[in-house]
Motif scaffolding. Structure first.
Motif, PDB file in Angstrom:
ATOM      1  N   PRO A  90       1.750   6.562  10.588  1.00  0.00           N
ATOM      2  CA  PRO A  90       2.247   6.001   9.495  1.00  0.00           C
ATOM      3  C   PRO A  90       2.188   4.677   9.615  1.00  0.00           C
ATOM      4  N   GLU A 110       4.409   2.623   8.314  1.00  0.00           N
ATOM      5  CA  GLU A 110       5.974   2.351   8.530  1.00  0.00           C
ATOM      6  C   GLU A 110       6.069   2.122  10.090  1.00  0.00           C
ATOM      7  N   SER A 148      -2.248   5.865   9.253  1.00  0.00           N
ATOM      8  CA  SER A 148      -2.816   7.113   8.836  1.00  0.00           C
ATOM      9  C   SER A 148      -2.973   7.377   7.320  1.00  0.00           C
ATOM     10  N   GLU A 149      -2.459   6.291   6.479  1.00  0.00           N
ATOM     11  CA  GLU A 149      -2.772   6.461   4.967  1.00  0.00           C
ATOM     12  C   GLU A 149      -4.267   5.922   4.677  1.00  0.00           C
TER      13      GLU A 149
END
Length: 148
Positions: A35, A37, A110-111
């Motif tokens: 991710p 973040e 992953s986005e």
């Protein structure tokens, strides 16, 4: 500071090695998406700079939308690429474009849809340099040249 040995262990190359010199192949491993973040936290992305670059990139995207005609999903890609463009800076500031390419090949956000992962890593690599005809010809022989 990020431990370069971890990257070397995962990829079997130094961050500053040229891929062709090391015998490295992008197809030789399976990327492990993370991710956005997590990428930001693990690789110490300087968030205020990344946010400014993303704001500028999105403003340009919106202003030029009637000219470039990209699908709306590309706006999200532009934002994510802008946020991770300097991901290699904490590891190797001088060669952060190379470090960033390697990190993003190993750990694409992953986005981002899998089919666009190469765009993310190559954008990080190419953001530092002016690309002339000679460099473009050289890149055509790499996976960059096989992208649609």
């Amino acid at each position: 500071m990020i431990n370069e040995r971890k990257i070397r262990k995962e990829s079997n190359v130094s961050v500053t090695d040229g891929f062709s010199k090391s015998g490295y192949s992008e197809e030789a491993f399976s990327p492990e998406p993370l991710p956005l973040e997590d990428l930001s936290h693990i690789y110490g992305i300087e968030r205020s700079h990344a946010d400014n670059v993303a704001r500028n990139a999105l403003e340009l995207f919106d202003i030029l939308n009637s000219i470039h005609g990209l699908r709306p999903e590309m706006r999200n890609l532009v934002e994510i690429v802008a946020l991770v463009h300097d991901i290699g800076a904490a590891m190797d500031f001088e060669n952060h474009h190379k470090a960033g390419r390697l990190i993003l090949l190993l750990h694409p956000p992953s986005e981002v849809p899998e089919r666009l992962w190469p765009v993310v890593s190559w954008t990080a690599f190419l953001h530092k340099k002016r690309i002339g005809n000679e460099k473009l010809e050289k890149l055509k022989g790499k996976s960059f040249g096989r992208m649609p």
